[in-house]
Design a protein around this motif. Structure first.
Motif, mmCIF file in Angstrom:
data_model
loop_
_atom_site.group_PDB
_atom_site.id
_atom_site.type_symbol
_atom_site.label_atom_id
_atom_site.label_comp_id
_atom_site.label_asym_id
_atom_site.label_seq_id
_atom_site.Cartn_x
_atom_site.Cartn_y
_atom_site.Cartn_z
ATOM 1 N N ARG A 54 0.825 -1.212 0.000
ATOM 2 C CA ARG A 54 0.000 0.000 0.000
ATOM 3 C C ARG A 54 0.860 1.264 0.000
ATOM 4 N N THR A 55 1.889 1.249 0.825
ATOM 5 C CA THR A 55 2.770 2.412 0.924
ATOM 6 C C THR A 55 3.411 2.718 -0.420
ATOM 7 N N THR A 56 3.895 1.692 -1.088
ATOM 8 C CA THR A 56 4.537 1.872 -2.387
ATOM 9 C C THR A 56 3.537 2.380 -3.420
ATOM 10 N N VAL A 57 2.368 1.775 -3.465
ATOM 11 C CA VAL A 57 1.341 2.218 -4.406
ATOM 12 C C VAL A 57 0.959 3.669 -4.127
ATOM 13 N N ASN A 58 0.794 4.022 -2.867
ATOM 14 C CA ASN A 58 0.424 5.400 -2.524
ATOM 15 C C ASN A 58 1.476 6.401 -2.981
ATOM 16 N N GLN A 59 2.738 6.042 -2.880
ATOM 17 C CA GLN A 59 3.812 6.933 -3.346
ATOM 18 C C GLN A 59 3.732 7.117 -4.869
ATOM 19 N N HIS A 60 3.464 6.033 -5.575
ATOM 20 C CA HIS A 60 3.357 6.125 -7.029
ATOM 21 C C HIS A 60 2.104 6.914 -7.437
ATOM 22 N N LEU A 61 1.024 6.725 -6.718
ATOM 23 C CA LEU A 61 -0.187 7.513 -6.989
ATOM 24 C C LEU A 61 0.087 8.999 -6.788
ATOM 25 N N LYS A 62 0.827 9.319 -5.744
ATOM 26 C CA LYS A 62 1.193 10.707 -5.464
ATOM 27 C C LYS A 62 1.966 11.310 -6.635
ATOM 28 N N GLU A 63 2.931 10.574 -7.160
ATOM 29 C CA GLU A 63 3.728 11.059 -8.297
ATOM 30 C C GLU A 63 2.843 11.315 -9.512
ATOM 31 N N LEU A 64 1.925 10.404 -9.787
ATOM 32 C CA LEU A 64 1.032 10.563 -10.936
ATOM 33 C C LEU A 64 0.075 11.735 -10.739
ATOM 34 N N LYS A 65 -0.373 11.930 -9.505
ATOM 35 C CA LYS A 65 -1.265 13.061 -9.204
ATOM 36 C C LYS A 65 -0.533 14.386 -9.336
ATOM 37 N N GLU A 66 0.732 14.430 -8.905
ATOM 38 C CA GLU A 66 1.491 15.687 -8.938
ATOM 39 C C GLU A 66 1.662 16.231 -10.352
ATOM 40 N N VAL A 67 1.779 15.348 -11.353
ATOM 41 C CA VAL A 67 1.895 15.819 -12.734
ATOM 42 C C VAL A 67 0.543 15.902 -13.418
ATOM 43 N N GLY A 68 -0.506 15.497 -12.715
ATOM 44 C CA GLY A 68 -1.851 15.657 -13.238
ATOM 45 C C GLY A 68 -2.362 14.538 -14.116
ATOM 46 N N LEU A 69 -1.647 13.408 -14.192
ATOM 47 C CA LEU A 69 -2.112 12.308 -15.034
ATOM 48 C C LEU A 69 -3.300 11.571 -14.425
ATOM 49 N N ILE A 70 -3.415 11.627 -13.108
ATOM 50 C CA ILE A 70 -4.592 11.073 -12.440
ATOM 51 C C ILE A 70 -5.117 12.109 -11.459
ATOM 52 N N VAL A 71 -6.356 11.921 -11.083
ATOM 53 C CA VAL A 71 -6.945 12.739 -10.028
ATOM 54 C C VAL A 71 -7.448 11.790 -8.954
ATOM 55 N N GLY A 72 -7.396 12.250 -7.732
ATOM 56 C CA GLY A 72 -7.883 11.451 -6.614
ATOM 57 C C GLY A 72 -8.686 12.336 -5.689
ATOM 58 N N THR A 73 -9.920 11.962 -5.482
ATOM 59 C CA THR A 73 -10.775 12.726 -4.585
ATOM 60 C C THR A 73 -11.206 11.842 -3.428
ATOM 61 N N VAL A 74 -11.160 12.396 -2.236
ATOM 62 C CA VAL A 74 -11.515 11.651 -1.036
ATOM 63 C C VAL A 74 -13.029 11.582 -0.918
ATOM 64 N N GLU A 75 -13.510 10.354 -0.691
ATOM 65 C CA GLU A 75 -14.930 10.109 -0.470
ATOM 66 C C GLU A 75 -15.053 9.284 0.801
ATOM 67 N N GLY A 76 -15.264 9.955 1.910
ATOM 68 C CA GLY A 76 -15.311 9.268 3.199
ATOM 69 C C GLY A 76 -13.931 8.773 3.568
ATOM 70 N N VAL A 77 -13.809 7.463 3.786
ATOM 71 C CA VAL A 77 -12.519 6.889 4.159
ATOM 72 C C VAL A 77 -11.751 6.370 2.939
ATOM 73 N N LYS A 78 -12.350 6.487 1.766
ATOM 74 C CA LYS A 78 -11.719 5.973 0.551
ATOM 75 C C LYS A 78 -11.399 7.118 -0.402
ATOM 76 N N THR A 79 -10.521 6.840 -1.344
ATOM 77 C CA THR A 79 -10.177 7.814 -2.362
ATOM 78 C C THR A 79 -10.631 7.287 -3.710
ATOM 79 N N ASN A 80 -11.206 8.161 -4.505
ATOM 80 C CA ASN A 80 -11.690 7.835 -5.837
ATOM 81 C C ASN A 80 -10.613 8.253 -6.843
ATOM 82 N N TYR A 81 -10.016 7.296 -7.561
ATOM 83 C CA TYR A 81 -8.947 7.579 -8.513
ATOM 84 C C TYR A 81 -9.455 7.475 -9.938
#
Length: 111
Positions: A54-81
């Protein structure tokens, strides 16, 4: 050539380099492929779908979000990617243009 920024690199090259850097890890490519294959936004933990912690995936998601290739919005306790389809279209066009500008057809190097 595009306007140069303080490092003597054009703003376009700096932007392209950030995208290429974000795509430089197979886990990030896998995340993008997974989101594209699902053809929808994913709510929950993408780590359940990849052979990474999970930690590794979250770091990679962060990198993709920072350049704008993905978006992630928090919905309760989960994030919508979701894939940011416009950013991907823009990068795709930019990458194709960059590679075409290299004009390798006129290079005659001996191997």
């Amino acid at each position: 050539m595009a306007k140069l920024i303080k490092n003597s690199f054009s703003a376009d090259l700096v932007r392209q380099a950030k995208f290429f850097k974000a795509l430089s890890h197979p886990a990030r490519l896998s995340i993008l492929q997974y989101l594209a294959e699902t053809k929808t936004c994913i709510t929950g933990d993408i780590a359940d779908e990849l052979p990474l912690s999970r930690t590794t995936v979250n770091q990679h998601l962060k990198e993709l979000k920072e350049v704008g290739l993905i978006v992630g919005t928090v919905e309760g306790v989960k994030t919508n990617y979701c894939l940011n389809t416009q950013a991907i279209k823009d990068f795709k066009s930019s990458a194709i243009s960059f590679l075409e500008d290299l004009n390798i057809d006129t290079i005659n190097c001996k191997k």
